[in-house]
Write a protein that holds these residues in place. Structure first.
Motif, PDB file in Angstrom:
ATOM      1  N   ALA A 105      55.784   8.372 -13.604  1.00 26.24           N
ATOM      2  CA  ALA A 105      55.768   7.013 -13.040  1.00 26.24           C
ATOM      3  C   ALA A 105      54.386   6.399 -13.196  1.00 26.24           C
ATOM      4  O   ALA A 105      54.246   5.202 -13.487  1.00 26.24           O
ATOM      5  CB  ALA A 105      56.183   7.037 -11.572  1.00 26.24           C
ATOM      6  N   THR A 106      53.341   7.214 -13.005  1.00 22.96           N
ATOM      7  CA  THR A 106      51.959   6.797 -13.251  1.00 22.96           C
ATOM      8  C   THR A 106      51.227   7.933 -13.938  1.00 22.96           C
ATOM      9  O   THR A 106      51.582   9.109 -13.793  1.00 22.96           O
ATOM     10  CB  THR A 106      51.226   6.434 -11.948  1.00 22.96           C
ATOM     11  N   TRP A 107      50.167   7.547 -14.683  1.00 16.86           N
ATOM     12  CA  TRP A 107      49.369   8.513 -15.421  1.00 16.86           C
ATOM     13  C   TRP A 107      47.897   8.300 -15.109  1.00 16.86           C
ATOM     14  O   TRP A 107      47.452   7.165 -14.940  1.00 16.86           O
ATOM     15  CB  TRP A 107      49.598   8.368 -16.920  1.00 16.86           C
ATOM     16  N   SER A 108      47.128   9.392 -15.074  1.00 15.69           N
ATOM     17  CA  SER A 108      45.694   9.325 -14.813  1.00 15.69           C
ATOM     18  C   SER A 108      44.944  10.087 -15.895  1.00 15.69           C
ATOM     19  O   SER A 108      45.431  11.119 -16.376  1.00 15.69           O
ATOM     20  CB  SER A 108      45.361   9.938 -13.453  1.00 15.69           C
ATOM     21  N   PRO A 109      43.742   9.617 -16.274  1.00 14.87           N
ATOM     22  CA  PRO A 109      42.941  10.361 -17.252  1.00 14.87           C
ATOM     23  C   PRO A 109      42.605  11.755 -16.727  1.00 14.87           C
ATOM     24  O   PRO A 109      42.323  11.930 -15.549  1.00 14.87           O
ATOM     25  CB  PRO A 109      41.676   9.508 -17.400  1.00 14.87           C
ATOM     26  N   SER A 110      42.639  12.739 -17.615  1.00 16.53           N
ATOM     27  CA  SER A 110      42.330  14.116 -17.244  1.00 16.53           C
ATOM     28  C   SER A 110      40.860  14.399 -17.467  1.00 16.53           C
ATOM     29  O   SER A 110      40.269  13.945 -18.450  1.00 16.53           O
ATOM     30  CB  SER A 110      43.169  15.097 -18.074  1.00 16.53           C
ATOM     31  N   ALA A 111      40.271  15.172 -16.558  1.00 12.99           N
ATOM     32  CA  ALA A 111      38.853  15.515 -16.654  1.00 12.99           C
ATOM     33  C   ALA A 111      38.619  16.505 -17.779  1.00 12.99           C
ATOM     34  O   ALA A 111      39.498  17.288 -18.146  1.00 12.99           O
ATOM     35  CB  ALA A 111      38.374  16.099 -15.335  1.00 12.99           C
ATOM     36  N   LEU A 112      37.405  16.483 -18.318  1.00 10.05           N
ATOM     37  CA  LEU A 112      36.982  17.430 -19.338  1.00 10.05           C
ATOM     38  C   LEU A 112      35.694  18.073 -18.848  1.00 10.05           C
ATOM     39  O   LEU A 112      34.669  17.410 -18.719  1.00 10.05           O
ATOM     40  CB  LEU A 112      36.746  16.716 -20.665  1.00 10.05           C
ATOM     41  N   THR A 113      35.748  19.368 -18.514  1.00  8.54           N
ATOM     42  CA  THR A 113      34.591  20.035 -17.919  1.00  8.54           C
ATOM     43  C   THR A 113      34.255  21.309 -18.673  1.00  8.54           C
ATOM     44  O   THR A 113      35.072  21.845 -19.418  1.00  8.54           O
ATOM     45  CB  THR A 113      34.870  20.397 -16.447  1.00  8.54           C
ATOM     46  N   GLY A 114      33.018  21.785 -18.453  1.00 13.95           N
ATOM     47  CA  GLY A 114      32.611  23.078 -18.982  1.00 13.95           C
ATOM     48  C   GLY A 114      32.229  23.077 -20.442  1.00 13.95           C
ATOM     49  O   GLY A 114      32.004  24.134 -21.027  1.00 13.95           O
ATOM     50  N   THR A 115      32.166  21.907 -21.079  1.00 16.15           N
ATOM     51  CA  THR A 115      31.840  21.834 -22.494  1.00 16.15           C
ATOM     52  C   THR A 115      31.410  20.427 -22.826  1.00 16.15           C
ATOM     53  O   THR A 115      31.729  19.475 -22.116  1.00 16.15           O
ATOM     54  CB  THR A 115      33.054  22.221 -23.358  1.00 16.15           C
ATOM     55  N   SER A 116      30.685  20.276 -23.929  1.00 10.73           N
ATOM     56  CA  SER A 116      30.293  18.952 -24.397  1.00 10.73           C
ATOM     57  C   SER A 116      31.380  18.314 -25.240  1.00 10.73           C
ATOM     58  O   SER A 116      31.239  17.199 -25.717  1.00 10.73           O
ATOM     59  CB  SER A 116      29.008  19.055 -25.230  1.00 10.73           C
ATOM     60  N   LEU A 117      32.474  19.025 -25.438  1.00  8.25           N
ATOM     61  CA  LEU A 117      33.570  18.523 -26.251  1.00  8.25           C
ATOM     62  C   LEU A 117      34.041  17.168 -25.751  1.00  8.25           C
ATOM     63  O   LEU A 117      34.309  16.983 -24.583  1.00  8.25           O
ATOM     64  CB  LEU A 117      34.739  19.508 -26.223  1.00  8.25           C
ATOM     65  N   GLY A 118      34.139  16.224 -26.653  1.00  6.87           N
ATOM     66  CA  GLY A 118      34.648  14.911 -26.283  1.00  6.87           C
ATOM     67  C   GLY A 118      33.823  13.782 -26.833  1.00  6.87           C
ATOM     68  O   GLY A 118      34.349  12.766 -27.241  1.00  6.87           O
ATOM     69  N   ALA A 119      32.497  13.947 -26.893  1.00  6.51           N
ATOM     70  CA  ALA A 119      31.642  12.859 -27.330  1.00  6.51           C
ATOM     71  C   ALA A 119      31.946  12.430 -28.752  1.00  6.51           C
ATOM     72  O   ALA A 119      31.916  11.252 -29.078  1.00  6.51           O
ATOM     73  CB  ALA A 119      30.175  13.276 -27.214  1.00  6.51           C
ATOM     74  N   GLY A 120      32.224  13.377 -29.634  1.00  7.94           N
ATOM     75  CA  GLY A 120      32.520  13.026 -31.009  1.00  7.94           C
ATOM     76  C   GLY A 120      33.954  13.301 -31.399  1.00  7.94           C
ATOM     77  O   GLY A 120      34.305  13.281 -32.564  1.00  7.94           O
ATOM     78  N   THR A 121      34.774  13.607 -30.417  1.00  5.33           N
ATOM     79  CA  THR A 121      36.155  13.949 -30.679  1.00  5.33           C
ATOM     80  C   THR A 121      36.974  12.692 -30.933  1.00  5.33           C
ATOM     81  O   THR A 121      36.888  11.729 -30.184  1.00  5.33           O
ATOM     82  CB  THR A 121      36.753  14.711 -29.486  1.00  5.33           C
ATOM     83  N   THR A 122      37.759  12.704 -31.985  1.00  5.06           N
ATOM     84  CA  THR A 122      38.553  11.529 -32.291  1.00  5.06           C
ATOM     85  C   THR A 122      39.979  11.636 -31.769  1.00  5.06           C
ATOM     86  O   THR A 122      40.550  10.638 -31.350  1.00  5.06           O
ATOM     87  CB  THR A 122      38.589  11.284 -33.807  1.00  5.06           C
ATOM     88  N   SER A 123      40.559  12.813 -31.804  1.00  7.04           N
ATOM     89  CA  SER A 123      41.951  12.960 -31.376  1.00  7.04           C
ATOM     90  C   SER A 123      42.224  14.383 -30.906  1.00  7.04           C
ATOM     91  O   SER A 123      41.544  15.326 -31.310  1.00  7.04           O
ATOM     92  CB  SER A 123      42.911  12.625 -32.520  1.00  7.04           C
ATOM     93  N   TYR A 124      43.241  14.515 -30.063  1.00  5.94           N
ATOM     94  CA  TYR A 124      43.725  15.812 -29.611  1.00  5.94           C
ATOM     95  C   TYR A 124      45.165  15.993 -30.104  1.00  5.94           C
ATOM     96  O   TYR A 124      45.969  15.068 -30.061  1.00  5.94           O
ATOM     97  CB  TYR A 124      43.706  15.901 -28.087  1.00  5.94           C
ATOM     98  N   TYR A 125      45.482  17.201 -30.564  1.00  5.13           N
ATOM     99  CA  TYR A 125      46.793  17.477 -31.130  1.00  5.13           C
ATOM    100  C   TYR A 125      47.373  18.762 -30.537  1.00  5.13           C
ATOM    101  O   TYR A 125      46.682  19.542 -29.909  1.00  5.13           O
ATOM    102  CB  TYR A 125      46.699  17.672 -32.646  1.00  5.13           C
TER     103      TYR A 125
END
Length: 199
Positions: free
Chosen positions: A160-180
């Motif tokens: 019904a509603t969606w929230s962004p998920s946290a990303l912790t414990g790593t620097s992963l994400g700054a240059g990430t373009t997509s998740y599969y």
């Protein structure tokens, strides 16, 4: 186990992949996703552009497959345009499908009717659309999706509603373009494949 492929191919193994038996899908459309919840109930997803999307389901382990009508539009807007990409089957009746342009649809009656859920973006606003490459529900309430452009969202109310998920414990994400390729080993422990990372 089952595997799907080009030209409507569905294969089943009952000995850990030593031998495979071809099942009759009733379609020549390329198939790209398959998911079973038990030995009898399973779904198959296929049809990427320019082909039309297709879904099949079985209630007898694939002895027979039935085509499920996917919605051409919900709420006056096209859905499935660009293709449905991933499927999550919770039980014989409850199924979620994610696709391009942030499309998420849900059925709670085995595909007889469908409900369109929020289109998703990476930053929390649900008005900008991002492709949903992976979708997983552990039950009818709790699920998560990943996809294009940092898309990581979760729901605790069946979508019904969606929230962004946290990303912790790593620097992963700054240059990430997509998740599969979202997959879970237990209800809480899972992995996702990352397209590319800088730095």
């Amino acid at each position: 186990g089952w595997v799907v492929g080009d030209n409507g191919t569905i294969l089943r193994t009952t000995n850990g992949g030593q031998t495979w038996t071809k099942q009759t899908s009733g379609t020549t459309t390329d198939l790209h996703q398959v998911e079973f919840v038990d030995q009898n109930n399973g779904w198959v997803l296929g049809g990427l552009p320019p082909a039309s999307p297709i879904a099949l389901k079985t209630t007898n382990g694939g002895a027979t497959w039935t085509r499920v009508n996917l919605p051409p539009n919900l709420g006056g807007n096209p859905v499935g345009e660009g293709g449905y990409l991933d499927i999550s089957v919770v039980d014989a009746s409850a199924v979620w499908i994610g696709g391009r342009y942030g499309t998420i649809i849900r059925t709670l009656d085995g595909g007889a009717t469908w409900e369109r859920q929020d289109r998703l973006s990476a930053g929390g606003s649900l008005s900008v659309v991002n492709a949903v490459y992976g979708i997983h529900f552990r039950d009818r309430t709790n699920g998560c999706v990943v996809g294009l452009g940092y898309l990581r969202h979760h729901t605790t109310n069946g979508g019904a509603t969606w929230s962004p998920s946290a990303l912790t414990g790593t620097s992963l994400g700054a240059g990430t373009t997509s998740y599969y390729s979202l997959t879970f080993l237990t209800p809480l422990e899972g992995w996702v494949r990352v397209n590319s990372v800088e730095g």
